[in-house]
Design a protein around this motif. Structure first.
Motif, PDB file in Angstrom:
ATOM      1  N   GLY A   1      42.969  32.890  41.365  1.00 32.98           N
ATOM      2  CA  GLY A   1      43.555  31.720  40.707  1.00 32.98           C
ATOM      3  C   GLY A   1      42.759  31.333  39.488  1.00 32.98           C
ATOM      4  O   GLY A   1      41.949  32.108  38.974  1.00 32.98           O
ATOM      5  N   THR A   2      42.966  30.116  39.041  1.00 35.84           N
ATOM      6  CA  THR A   2      42.256  29.666  37.842  1.00 35.84           C
ATOM      7  C   THR A   2      40.787  29.387  38.105  1.00 35.84           C
ATOM      8  O   THR A   2      39.983  29.352  37.164  1.00 35.84           O
ATOM      9  N   SER A   3      40.430  29.185  39.381  1.00 38.74           N
ATOM     10  CA  SER A   3      39.029  28.903  39.703  1.00 38.74           C
ATOM     11  C   SER A   3      38.401  29.963  40.605  1.00 38.74           C
ATOM     12  O   SER A   3      37.237  29.836  40.987  1.00 38.74           O
TER      13      SER A   3
ATOM     14  N   ILE B   1      41.719  42.599  34.074  1.00 31.63           N
ATOM     15  CA  ILE B   1      41.887  42.366  35.510  1.00 31.63           C
ATOM     16  C   ILE B   1      41.955  43.737  36.160  1.00 31.63           C
ATOM     17  O   ILE B   1      42.609  44.656  35.645  1.00 31.63           O
ATOM     18  N   GLN B   2      41.223  43.934  37.285  1.00 30.36           N
ATOM     19  CA  GLN B   2      41.084  45.273  37.855  1.00 30.36           C
ATOM     20  C   GLN B   2      41.192  45.246  39.381  1.00 30.36           C
ATOM     21  O   GLN B   2      40.924  44.226  40.030  1.00 30.36           O
TER      22      GLN B   2
ATOM     23  N   PRO C   1      48.321  37.140  35.538  1.00 30.80           N
ATOM     24  CA  PRO C   1      49.555  36.360  35.598  1.00 30.80           C
ATOM     25  C   PRO C   1      49.932  36.044  37.052  1.00 30.80           C
ATOM     26  O   PRO C   1      49.821  36.909  37.927  1.00 30.80           O
ATOM     27  N   ALA C   2      50.329  34.811  37.299  1.00 29.01           N
ATOM     28  CA  ALA C   2      50.696  34.406  38.654  1.00 29.01           C
ATOM     29  C   ALA C   2      51.822  35.276  39.188  1.00 29.01           C
ATOM     30  O   ALA C   2      52.716  35.697  38.444  1.00 29.01           O
TER      31      ALA C   2
ATOM     32  N   GLN D   1      39.181  39.308  37.930  1.00 30.26           N
ATOM     33  CA  GLN D   1      39.525  39.001  36.539  1.00 30.26           C
ATOM     34  C   GLN D   1      38.259  38.534  35.838  1.00 30.26           C
ATOM     35  O   GLN D   1      37.396  37.894  36.430  1.00 30.26           O
ATOM     36  N   ASN D   2      38.142  38.897  34.558  1.00 29.14           N
ATOM     37  CA  ASN D   2      36.948  38.534  33.798  1.00 29.14           C
ATOM     38  C   ASN D   2      37.357  38.096  32.391  1.00 29.14           C
ATOM     39  O   ASN D   2      37.697  38.921  31.543  1.00 29.14           O
ATOM     40  N   GLY D   3      37.338  36.784  32.180  1.00 33.07           N
ATOM     41  CA  GLY D   3      37.627  36.248  30.853  1.00 33.07           C
ATOM     42  C   GLY D   3      39.101  36.079  30.564  1.00 33.07           C
ATOM     43  O   GLY D   3      39.466  35.570  29.495  1.00 33.07           O
TER      44      GLY D   3
END
Length: 215
Positions: free
Chosen positions: A58-60, A120-121, A200-201, A194-196
């Motif tokens: 998520g975003t956090s 994102i991996q 996408p949701a 995810q990094n930076g």
């Protein structure tokens, strides 16, 4: 008296003669051998674990983990090989969105989890007594049992190493002998991150197939 003695001697002589005639002849012994043959069929089996639901991103939360365990049994004296493959490349997709397959610092050699900036991996690792070395680098040191750090499923175990999935078989575990009757467990660890940037949701899915082969 003389006649009596003579008669007795004649009777005794007849008894000896009869005993000698009725005594069975001794036979020579003969042997015969047969082979008793038994075939033990070679067999191999693999369990079917439940589908995996990874922890949420998520975003956090920037990292997600999950795992599955395959148990392999075989009586083949040459042992077995356990491989995994993805049904698609990239493996983890949701509609038109996808995670990059994990990129190693040295392509084809597993390394500790590190997502390149701006990406994102999604990747995998292995735990268990039979996990292999890939390009001389083992997925995990002996004794490692968890895919995350033990306290949070959103943090990857920093002592295990990851690869990106391919659509062809990648060997995860192997041994060169029969297993025990209880089989051998191999854990596959999944990690996404995810990094930076934000993934996408959506609901993403990767179809991963494990194949166990008697050697």
């Amino acid at each position: 008296m003389i006649k009596t003695v003579t008669a007795n001697l004649i009777i005794f002589s007849l008894v000896i003669t009869l005993i000698s005639v009725t005594q069975p002849a001794t036979l020579n012994a003969v042997d015969d051998s047969i082979n008793v043959n038994l075939t033990v069929d070679s067999g191999i089996s693999i369990t079917s674990p439940s589908d995996v639901t990874m922890s949420n991103l998520g975003t956090s939360v920037n990292t997600s983990t999950g795992s599955a365990i395959w148990n392999v049994k075989t009586n083949d004296p040459d042992g077995y090989s356990l491989s995994v493959r993805a049904s698609a490349s990239p493996a983890m997709v949701s509609g038109g969105n996808s995670f990059l397959d994990y990129t190693e610092a040295t392509p084809g050699t597993p390394d500790t989890w590190s997502v390149d900036s701006g990406t994102i991996q999604f990747g995998f690792s292995g735990l268990g007594t039979d996990v292999v070395n890939v390009n001389s680098d083992r997925f995990a040191a002996t004794g490692q049992t968890t895919c995350d750090n033990g306290s949070a499923s959103s943090t990857v175990n920093s002592t295990i190493r990851f690869l990106g999935f391919e659509t062809s078989n990648q060997t995860l575990a192997t041994r060169s002998a029969t297993t025990t009757t209880s089989g051998v467990n191999t854990t596959i660890c999944f990690a996404a991150g995810q990094n930076g940037v934000y993934a996408p949701a959506g609901t993403y899915q990767a179809v991963i197939t494990a194949t166990a082969v008697a050697l």
